[in-house]
Design a protein around this motif. Structure first.
Motif, PDB file in Angstrom:
ATOM      1  N   MET A  47     -28.219  35.714  25.264  1.00 38.21           N
ATOM      2  CA  MET A  47     -29.033  36.805  25.212  1.00 38.21           C
ATOM      3  C   MET A  47     -29.403  38.263  25.792  1.00 38.21           C
ATOM      4  O   MET A  47     -29.471  38.967  25.423  1.00 38.21           O
ATOM      5  N   ALA A  48     -28.309  38.594  26.714  1.00 34.29           N
ATOM      6  CA  ALA A  48     -28.450  39.747  27.511  1.00 34.29           C
ATOM      7  C   ALA A  48     -26.657  40.795  27.229  1.00 34.29           C
ATOM      8  O   ALA A  48     -26.799  42.424  26.645  1.00 34.29           O
ATOM      9  N   HIS A  49     -25.768  39.739  26.349  1.00 33.18           N
ATOM     10  CA  HIS A  49     -25.002  40.350  26.033  1.00 33.18           C
ATOM     11  C   HIS A  49     -24.277  40.228  25.206  1.00 33.18           C
ATOM     12  O   HIS A  49     -23.516  41.165  24.374  1.00 33.18           O
ATOM     13  N   GLY A  50     -23.782  39.121  24.876  1.00 30.15           N
ATOM     14  CA  GLY A  50     -23.363  38.707  23.568  1.00 30.15           C
ATOM     15  C   GLY A  50     -23.754  39.019  22.369  1.00 30.15           C
ATOM     16  O   GLY A  50     -23.060  38.958  21.519  1.00 30.15           O
ATOM     17  N   THR A  51     -24.751  39.847  22.197  1.00 31.69           N
ATOM     18  CA  THR A  51     -25.300  40.303  20.583  1.00 31.69           C
ATOM     19  C   THR A  51     -24.980  41.737  21.004  1.00 31.69           C
ATOM     20  O   THR A  51     -24.879  42.233  19.562  1.00 31.69           O
ATOM     21  N   ASN A  52     -23.956  42.329  22.186  1.00 36.40           N
ATOM     22  CA  ASN A  52     -23.753  43.883  21.309  1.00 36.40           C
ATOM     23  C   ASN A  52     -22.514  43.944  21.592  1.00 36.40           C
ATOM     24  O   ASN A  52     -21.898  44.955  20.734  1.00 36.40           O
ATOM     25  N   ILE A 111     -15.386  42.150  27.723  1.00 39.47           N
ATOM     26  CA  ILE A 111     -15.256  43.504  28.976  1.00 39.47           C
ATOM     27  C   ILE A 111     -15.847  44.471  27.831  1.00 39.47           C
ATOM     28  O   ILE A 111     -16.200  45.287  28.891  1.00 39.47           O
ATOM     29  N   LEU A 112     -16.452  44.957  26.597  1.00 34.35           N
ATOM     30  CA  LEU A 112     -17.100  44.893  25.958  1.00 34.35           C
ATOM     31  C   LEU A 112     -18.643  45.359  26.036  1.00 34.35           C
ATOM     32  O   LEU A 112     -19.422  46.060  25.912  1.00 34.35           O
ATOM     33  N   ASN A 113     -19.188  43.795  26.232  1.00 32.63           N
ATOM     34  CA  ASN A 113     -20.653  43.606  26.282  1.00 32.63           C
ATOM     35  C   ASN A 113     -21.124  43.713  27.611  1.00 32.63           C
ATOM     36  O   ASN A 113     -22.169  43.918  28.288  1.00 32.63           O
ATOM     37  N   LYS A 114     -19.566  43.858  28.843  1.00 35.78           N
ATOM     38  CA  LYS A 114     -20.859  44.168  29.972  1.00 35.78           C
ATOM     39  C   LYS A 114     -20.933  42.530  30.594  1.00 35.78           C
ATOM     40  O   LYS A 114     -21.621  42.249  31.669  1.00 35.78           O
ATOM     41  N   GLY A 115     -20.507  41.340  29.986  1.00 37.40           N
ATOM     42  CA  GLY A 115     -20.826  40.021  30.757  1.00 37.40           C
ATOM     43  C   GLY A 115     -20.108  39.222  31.243  1.00 37.40           C
ATOM     44  O   GLY A 115     -20.168  38.360  31.383  1.00 37.40           O
ATOM     45  N   LEU A 150     -19.134  38.529  34.041  1.00 38.74           N
ATOM     46  CA  LEU A 150     -19.519  38.109  35.756  1.00 38.74           C
ATOM     47  C   LEU A 150     -20.700  37.080  35.259  1.00 38.74           C
ATOM     48  O   LEU A 150     -20.165  36.057  35.565  1.00 38.74           O
ATOM     49  N   ALA A 151     -21.177  36.983  33.800  1.00 36.35           N
ATOM     50  CA  ALA A 151     -21.682  36.201  33.429  1.00 36.35           C
ATOM     51  C   ALA A 151     -21.054  34.441  33.100  1.00 36.35           C
ATOM     52  O   ALA A 151     -21.310  33.589  33.079  1.00 36.35           O
ATOM     53  N   ALA A 152     -20.079  34.713  32.353  1.00 33.66           N
ATOM     54  CA  ALA A 152     -19.228  34.186  31.696  1.00 33.66           C
ATOM     55  C   ALA A 152     -18.628  33.806  32.691  1.00 33.66           C
ATOM     56  O   ALA A 152     -18.367  32.451  32.820  1.00 33.66           O
ATOM     57  N   LEU A 153     -17.969  34.700  33.793  1.00 30.73           N
ATOM     58  CA  LEU A 153     -17.753  33.739  34.723  1.00 30.73           C
ATOM     59  C   LEU A 153     -18.387  33.190  35.427  1.00 30.73           C
ATOM     60  O   LEU A 153     -17.943  31.752  35.851  1.00 30.73           O
ATOM     61  N   TYR A 154     -19.405  33.660  35.838  1.00 30.96           N
ATOM     62  CA  TYR A 154     -20.779  32.166  36.778  1.00 30.96           C
ATOM     63  C   TYR A 154     -20.317  31.282  35.792  1.00 30.96           C
ATOM     64  O   TYR A 154     -19.918  29.933  36.421  1.00 30.96           O
TER      65      TYR A 154
END
Length: 132
Positions: free
Chosen positions: A83-88, A93-97, A99-103
């Protein structure tokens, strides 16, 4: 020499579970309690995600209802990523996601593996061994 920590696998896993839950609960605390101070967000995110982060983080940290709590936290982080990162952008590393992926995957591992040692689940689920 390469196996010098293999005797501490159970303790390392327990520490990872405890620390992951501890770090995660502060995201919920920030959303729901305003501590530590953070930015504003939509009410749906604040109440749904914040509740899962706070309560799920505490449960995972304590090792209580670990599998379902970690599974719910993993799903929340998967949804948050898309919702917040994958669409960017494609790469985290590029979409700043990151932490969400690692969690997401840490909680998925915890859900699959279970609470391990130093958990309330292991204390509460102790059953007398069957008599031989």
């Amino acid at each position: 020499m390469m196996n010098f920590l293999s005797a501490y696998t159970a303790q390392s896993y327990a520490l990872m579970r405890i620390v992951a839950g501890f770090l995660f609960l502060w995201h919920g605390s920030q959303k729901l309690l305003g501590f530590p101070p953070g930015g504003e967000m939509p009410a749906f995110i604040k109440w749904v995600a914040g509740s899962i982060e706070l309560i799920g983080g505490v449960l995972v940290m304590l090792g209580l209802f670990t599998r379902p709590a970690a599974f719910l936290c993993s799903g929340l982080m998967a949804a948050a990523y898309w919702m917040a990162h994958g669409t960017n952008a494609l790469l985290p590393i590029l979409n700043k996601g990151e932490l969400a992926a690692l969690y997401c995957f840490v909680f998925l591992l915890i859900s699959a593996k279970g609470p391990g040692i130093w958990s309330l689940d292991s204390i509460l689920n102790t059953k007398p061994s069957p008599s031989a």
